[in-house]
Design an enzyme around this catalytic site. Structure first.
Site, PDB file in Angstrom:
ATOM      1  N   GLY A  25       0.822  -1.220   0.000  1.00  0.00           N
ATOM      2  CA  GLY A  25       0.000   0.000   0.000  1.00  0.00           C
ATOM      3  C   GLY A  25       0.844   1.253   0.000  1.00  0.00           C
ATOM      4  O   GLY A  25       1.716   1.428  -0.851  1.00  0.00           O
ATOM      5  N   THR A  26       0.600   2.084   0.992  1.00  0.00           N
ATOM      6  CA  THR A  26       1.209   3.416   1.005  1.00  0.00           C
ATOM      7  C   THR A  26       2.701   3.392   1.312  1.00  0.00           C
ATOM      8  O   THR A  26       3.361   4.413   1.171  1.00  0.00           O
ATOM      9  CB  THR A  26       0.510   4.313   2.038  1.00  0.00           C
ATOM     10  OG1 THR A  26       0.608   3.685   3.328  1.00  0.00           O
ATOM     11  CG2 THR A  26      -0.952   4.528   1.690  1.00  0.00           C
ATOM     12  N   GLU A  99       2.127   1.708  11.521  1.00  0.00           N
ATOM     13  CA  GLU A  99       0.950   0.895  11.204  1.00  0.00           C
ATOM     14  C   GLU A  99       0.065   0.629  12.427  1.00  0.00           C
ATOM     15  O   GLU A  99      -0.929  -0.097  12.326  1.00  0.00           O
ATOM     16  CB  GLU A  99       1.379  -0.435  10.559  1.00  0.00           C
ATOM     17  CG  GLU A  99       2.224  -0.290   9.303  1.00  0.00           C
ATOM     18  CD  GLU A  99       1.560   0.526   8.194  1.00  0.00           C
ATOM     19  OE1 GLU A  99       0.322   0.649   8.197  1.00  0.00           O
ATOM     20  OE2 GLU A  99       2.278   1.048   7.329  1.00  0.00           O
TER      21      GLU A  99
HETATM   22  N1  PCA Z   1       0.886   0.628   4.492  1.00  0.00           N
HETATM   23  C1  PCA Z   1       1.320  -0.726   4.608  1.00  0.00           C
HETATM   24  C2  PCA Z   1       0.084  -1.464   4.976  1.00  0.00           C
HETATM   25  C3  PCA Z   1      -1.020  -0.652   4.398  1.00  0.00           C
HETATM   26  C4  PCA Z   1      -0.408   0.654   4.118  1.00  0.00           C
HETATM   27  O1  PCA Z   1      -0.923   1.587   3.566  1.00  0.00           O
HETATM   28  C5  PCA Z   1       1.862  -1.196   3.286  1.00  0.00           C
HETATM   29  O2  PCA Z   1       2.066  -0.391   2.373  1.00  0.00           O
HETATM   30  O3  PCA Z   1       2.106  -2.398   3.153  1.00  0.00           O
END
Ligand code: PCA
Length: 183
Positions: A25-26, A99
């Protein structure tokens, strides 16, 4: 675990005492939380290993403010694509903090991966961990998304993404999730 497979993993990824973290994800390159990994890479606390995908299908969905969540419901959704990093203990602590591991936002759990590209490592598999949506809301999040999962969190999913600092500050992350799910 098959012994031969362990050897294959070690041949490709010599993580030593570092954790292997699959980001989907981000945290990925060019997304909003990647500066943390850039920071960690500068100090040698993180290393980019390569593009990987989940060996099993998993649901990848978006929640409030277009925040992405991998749901620990293997078999549902699609193979999910992301980036694998090795991180030091110090790096892992900073990622866990981001997180919200001790606040039940995400939980860090094992996941099986396959290389997403590059024929030369096609035989290798890696045992790593990823940040999954906390179990307290994962199933509801899946239903809320009509049980449709993404294969990749890409730029078009970020339209409407709101950074943490720009979200209403009087509500917690879990409040935002509850509101999203009951909407
Ligand atoms: N960050 C973590 C978990 C979800 C997010 O946005 C990632 O990129 O794996």
């Amino acid at each position: 675990m098959v012994a031969g497979r362990d050897i294959a993993v070690n041949a490709v990824i010599d993580a030593g005492d570092r954790a292997l973290i699959f980001t989907y994800g981000t945290l990925k390159r060019n997304f909003s939380n990647h500066p943390l990994l850039q920071d960690l890479m500068r100090t040698g606390d993180a290393t980019f290993i390569g593009p990987y995908r989940t060996a099993a299908n998993y649901p990848l969905v978006c929640g409030p403010y277009k925040v992405p969540f991998l749901l620990n419901l293997p078999g549902s959704g699609q193979p999910v694509h992301g980036e694998l990093y090795s991180v030091s203990a110090r790096g892992l602590a900073r990622m866990d903090d981001l997180e919200g591991i001790d606040r039940n936002h995400y939980e860090r759990l094992p996941i099986r991966l396959l290389p997403a590209g590059g024929e030369e490592v096609a035989a290798a598999e890696a045992e790593v961990e990823a940040y999954f949506a906390h179990r307290s809301y994962a199933m509801e999040m899946w239903k809320k998304n009509g049980k449709r999962g993404l294969r990749c969190y890409s730029e078009k999913e970020t339209i409407g993404y709101v950074k943490r600092k720009d979200r209403p500050q009087n509500l917690t992350f879990l409040d935002h999730i509850r509101n999203f799910l009951s909407d």
